[in-house]
Scaffold this motif. Structure first.
Motif, PDB file in Angstrom:
ATOM      1  N   ASP A 156     -19.882   5.465  -3.293  1.00 11.43           N
ATOM      2  CA  ASP A 156     -19.146   4.202  -3.158  1.00 11.43           C
ATOM      3  C   ASP A 156     -17.758   4.356  -3.289  1.00 11.43           C
ATOM      4  N   LYS A 157     -17.401   5.713  -3.808  1.00 13.78           N
ATOM      5  CA  LYS A 157     -15.754   5.672  -3.668  1.00 13.78           C
ATOM      6  C   LYS A 157     -15.695   7.245  -3.329  1.00 13.78           C
ATOM      7  N   PRO A 158     -15.806   7.311  -2.008  1.00 12.11           N
ATOM      8  CA  PRO A 158     -15.554   9.041  -1.677  1.00 12.11           C
ATOM      9  C   PRO A 158     -14.344   9.489  -1.791  1.00 12.11           C
ATOM     10  N   ALA A 159     -14.588  10.933  -2.128  1.00 15.01           N
ATOM     11  CA  ALA A 159     -13.212  11.585  -2.326  1.00 15.01           C
ATOM     12  C   ALA A 159     -12.979  12.538  -1.061  1.00 15.01           C
ATOM     13  N   GLY A 160     -13.540  12.440  -0.065  1.00 18.80           N
ATOM     14  CA  GLY A 160     -12.945  13.173   0.955  1.00 18.80           C
ATOM     15  C   GLY A 160     -14.202  13.805   1.944  1.00 18.80           C
ATOM     16  N   SER A 161     -14.135  14.782   2.753  1.00 14.04           N
ATOM     17  CA  SER A 161     -15.031  15.204   3.822  1.00 14.04           C
ATOM     18  C   SER A 161     -16.558  15.397   3.073  1.00 14.04           C
ATOM     19  N   GLN A 162     -16.582  15.790   1.729  1.00 15.85           N
ATOM     20  CA  GLN A 162     -17.818  16.024   1.297  1.00 15.85           C
ATOM     21  C   GLN A 162     -18.778  14.574   1.019  1.00 15.85           C
ATOM     22  N   HIS A 163     -17.932  13.548   1.157  1.00 15.16           N
ATOM     23  CA  HIS A 163     -18.505  12.144   1.089  1.00 15.16           C
ATOM     24  C   HIS A 163     -18.530  11.198   2.090  1.00 15.16           C
ATOM     25  N   ILE A 164     -17.618  12.034   3.246  1.00 14.97           N
ATOM     26  CA  ILE A 164     -17.645  11.040   4.589  1.00 14.97           C
ATOM     27  C   ILE A 164     -17.852  12.086   5.537  1.00 14.97           C
TER      28      ILE A 164
ATOM     29  N   TYR B 241      -6.966   6.956   3.647  1.00 14.71           N
ATOM     30  CA  TYR B 241      -6.770   6.631   2.214  1.00 14.71           C
ATOM     31  C   TYR B 241      -8.048   5.692   1.516  1.00 14.71           C
ATOM     32  N   ARG B 242      -8.304   6.011   0.481  1.00 13.23           N
ATOM     33  CA  ARG B 242      -9.012   5.149  -0.241  1.00 13.23           C
ATOM     34  C   ARG B 242      -8.160   4.211  -1.119  1.00 13.23           C
ATOM     35  N   VAL B 243      -8.340   2.931  -1.085  1.00  9.17           N
ATOM     36  CA  VAL B 243      -7.709   1.860  -1.842  1.00  9.17           C
ATOM     37  C   VAL B 243      -8.713   1.454  -2.962  1.00  9.17           C
ATOM     38  N   ASP B 244      -8.520   1.596  -4.257  1.00  9.27           N
ATOM     39  CA  ASP B 244      -9.205   1.232  -5.140  1.00  9.27           C
ATOM     40  C   ASP B 244      -8.760  -0.269  -5.754  1.00  9.27           C
ATOM     41  N   VAL B 245      -9.573  -1.185  -5.872  1.00  7.25           N
ATOM     42  CA  VAL B 245      -8.964  -2.589  -6.292  1.00  7.25           C
ATOM     43  C   VAL B 245      -9.578  -2.760  -7.844  1.00  7.25           C
TER      44      VAL B 245
ATOM     45  N   ASN C 188     -14.700  -3.338  -4.528  1.00  2.00           N
ATOM     46  CA  ASN C 188     -13.556  -2.809  -5.089  1.00  2.00           C
ATOM     47  C   ASN C 188     -12.908  -1.495  -4.487  1.00  2.00           C
ATOM     48  N   THR C 189     -13.467  -1.325  -3.264  1.00  2.00           N
ATOM     49  CA  THR C 189     -13.142  -0.014  -2.649  1.00  2.00           C
ATOM     50  C   THR C 189     -12.921  -0.314  -1.012  1.00  2.00           C
ATOM     51  N   ILE C 190     -11.767   0.269  -0.551  1.00  2.00           N
ATOM     52  CA  ILE C 190     -11.555  -0.219   0.910  1.00  2.00           C
ATOM     53  C   ILE C 190     -10.965   1.243   1.487  1.00  2.00           C
ATOM     54  N   LEU C 191     -11.466   1.535   2.714  1.00  2.00           N
ATOM     55  CA  LEU C 191     -10.788   2.812   3.423  1.00  2.00           C
ATOM     56  C   LEU C 191      -9.664   2.182   4.450  1.00  2.00           C
ATOM     57  N   VAL C 192      -8.629   2.750   4.486  1.00  2.00           N
ATOM     58  CA  VAL C 192      -7.425   2.540   5.135  1.00  2.00           C
ATOM     59  C   VAL C 192      -6.958   3.688   6.073  1.00  2.00           C
ATOM     60  N   THR C 193      -6.429   3.668   7.123  1.00  2.00           N
ATOM     61  CA  THR C 193      -5.942   4.598   7.918  1.00  2.00           C
ATOM     62  C   THR C 193      -4.610   4.559   8.155  1.00  2.00           C
ATOM     63  N   SER C 194      -3.737   5.628   8.331  1.00  2.00           N
ATOM     64  CA  SER C 194      -2.324   5.387   8.589  1.00  2.00           C
ATOM     65  C   SER C 194      -2.062   5.602   9.925  1.00  2.00           C
TER      66      SER C 194
ATOM     67  N   LEU D 112       0.765  -1.147   0.124  1.00  2.00           N
ATOM     68  CA  LEU D 112       0.014  -0.168  -0.086  1.00  2.00           C
ATOM     69  C   LEU D 112       0.856   1.233   0.032  1.00  2.00           C
ATOM     70  N   GLY D 113       1.984   1.027   0.380  1.00  2.00           N
ATOM     71  CA  GLY D 113       3.083   2.412   0.343  1.00  2.00           C
ATOM     72  C   GLY D 113       2.880   3.347   1.673  1.00  2.00           C
ATOM     73  N   PHE D 114       2.037   2.795   2.614  1.00  2.00           N
ATOM     74  CA  PHE D 114       2.133   3.636   4.018  1.00  2.00           C
ATOM     75  C   PHE D 114       2.082   2.496   5.120  1.00  2.00           C
ATOM     76  N   GLU D 115       2.210   2.853   6.250  1.00  2.00           N
ATOM     77  CA  GLU D 115       1.898   1.970   7.359  1.00  2.00           C
ATOM     78  C   GLU D 115       0.611   2.036   8.127  1.00  2.00           C
ATOM     79  N   PRO D 116      -0.397   0.847   7.583  1.00  2.00           N
ATOM     80  CA  PRO D 116      -1.733   1.086   8.025  1.00  2.00           C
ATOM     81  C   PRO D 116      -2.130   0.812   9.524  1.00  2.00           C
ATOM     82  N   LYS D 117      -3.129   1.407   9.748  1.00  2.00           N
ATOM     83  CA  LYS D 117      -3.438   1.363  11.344  1.00  2.00           C
ATOM     84  C   LYS D 117      -4.790   0.613  11.538  1.00  2.00           C
ATOM     85  N   ALA D 118      -5.878   1.043  10.588  1.00  2.00           N
ATOM     86  CA  ALA D 118      -7.430   0.489  10.664  1.00  2.00           C
ATOM     87  C   ALA D 118      -7.784   0.310   9.023  1.00  2.00           C
ATOM     88  N   MET D 119      -8.837  -0.421   8.857  1.00  2.00           N
ATOM     89  CA  MET D 119      -9.504  -0.592   7.447  1.00  2.00           C
ATOM     90  C   MET D 119     -10.720  -0.922   7.687  1.00  2.00           C
TER      91      MET D 119
END
Length: 395
Positions: free
Chosen positions: A154-162, A99-103, A87-93, A74-81
């Protein structure tokens, strides 16, 4: 309760169910036979210690591991997911970014559509995340604060969607956390309890201890819905469990498969997250005539009694009967032309009832089941719900 009989309408209901066998549950209601057919699959994403994403599928009927794929770092150290969809995952560092991870594919190989997209630079310091599959993302902090966010894309881009950050309450110091349905969570604690939560809003929630001990060994717990739980031990073993009635607030009907685990080792991911709502169960029964209000009410009273023994009184039944007389006159197809509220309990939006069964649009038993769970989680009893209705003309 009078006999529940088939009317030729093909109505299916969500009643108490028995043991899982080859994808089919069999059950017996008080005076009716029922067979619950379960369908769907189990998809679990994970992150290894080295940062690589994984994807696993499990056969929900047998508990057998069907597929394991390992993807890119993923390129960063994850903490929660939390998995939002296929095909969409949210992962915190660990630094608090989101981060949004698009499969791109998880068929024969696991590949990403692009590099993980950072949608928030800071503030996401949750130690756990889970998504209920119905627009609500839940997270806890190390101090035990439970938070809820509305997810509108389904694929949030930021605070406007979360957004719409809601502090539910404190005291949620949990070892594991997973969503099991619409505003419904399960968790384990360090002392081994298995807990079930129904969340209505800020300061409004209810918990049940499904098990008071025996679950302390799990460091990950995930659920695809339908009453299935998968618990991972520190040894890498993965075990599976089936709650025959995941909305009744009781763990007495949880089936254990200790002699047939998914795996005895190998589940070494530091994080695991199941795709929500991929496994559902629908019960076909000799059922009430959905247009016979007397029969529907009789079934409703039995379901109310089964829901909580403390409700099995004439007083509670009078409250429930009167409440739903006002809301819908106990008609399965009652629709509010202004708001769109639907069904016997007048669910708003109507689709919230799909957590109780895929047949929620036409089955009064499924609607009643959902309505009782809603009353339980938000008010605690039918009489408390009726008292609120009398004061507000809604509940």
């Amino acid at each position: 309760m009078k006999n529940i009989r088939k009317t030729g309408r093909g109505i299916a209901g969500l009643l108490t169910a028995g043991a899982l066998s080859a994808g089919l549950l069999t059950a017996t209601a008080t005076t009716a036979e029922a067979a619950t057919t379960c369908s769907g699959g189990v998809n679990i994403y994970g992150v290894l210690d080295d940062g690589r994403l994984t994807f696993s599928t499990i056969n929900p009927a047998t508990g057998n591991l069907a597929k394991v794929l390992v993807g890119p770092d993923l390129g960063f150290e994850p903490k929660a997911m939390a998995t939002l969809n296929f095909n969409t995952i949210l992962v915190t560092s660990t630094s608090g970014a989101l981060y949004r991870v698009d499969v791109k594919t998880n068929s024969s190989n696991l590949a990403l559509l692009n590099a993980p997209v950072k949608i928030a630079d800071s503030g996401w310091t949750h130690d756990k995340l889970t998504y209920d599959g119905h627009g609500h993302l839940y997270g806890t902090t190390a101090a035990g604060l439970l938070l809820r966010y509305n997810v509108t894309e389904d694929k949030p881009a930021g605070s406007q969607h979360i957004g719409a950050r809601t502090e539910i309450d404190t005291g949620f110091v949990l070892k594991t956390l997973t969503a099991t349905g619409d505003d419904r969570l399960s968790a384990t604690t360090e002392d081994g309890r298995l807990l079930d939560y129904t969340i209505a809003g800020a300061g409004s929630w209810k918990s049940n201890a499904l098990k008071t001990s025996g679950w302390s060994g799990f460091n990950q717990l995930v659920s695809p819905g339908g009453g299935l739980y998968y618990g991972r031990l520190a040894t890498g073993a993965m075990y599976w469990y089936k709650d025959a009635n995941p909305t009744d607030g009781s763990g007495a009907d949880i089936s254990y498969h200790l002699d047939d685990p998914v795996n005895t080792s190998g589940w070494t991911q530091k994080l695991l997250s199941a795709q929500p709502g991929t496994y559902t169960c629908t019960t076909t029964a000799d059922t009430v005539d959905r247009d016979n209000i007397t029969e529907v009410k009789a079934a409703g009273r039995q379901l109310m009694n089964d829901k909580d023994s403390a409700w099995a009184t004439s007083a509670q039944w009078n409250c429930l009967e009167t409440l739903w007389n006002h809301e819908s006159n106990w008609r399965w197809n009652a629709t509010n032309p202004s708001s769109g509220a639907y069904g016997i309990p007048q669910s708003l939006p109507a689709s919230k009832m799909d957590v109780a069964g895929d047949d929620w649009k036409e089955n009064p038993l499924t609607q009643i089941k959902w309505g009782l769970s809603y009353i339980d989680g938000r008010y605690g009893s039918p009489c408390d719900a009726w008292a609120f209705w009398q004061a507000n003309n809604w509940y």
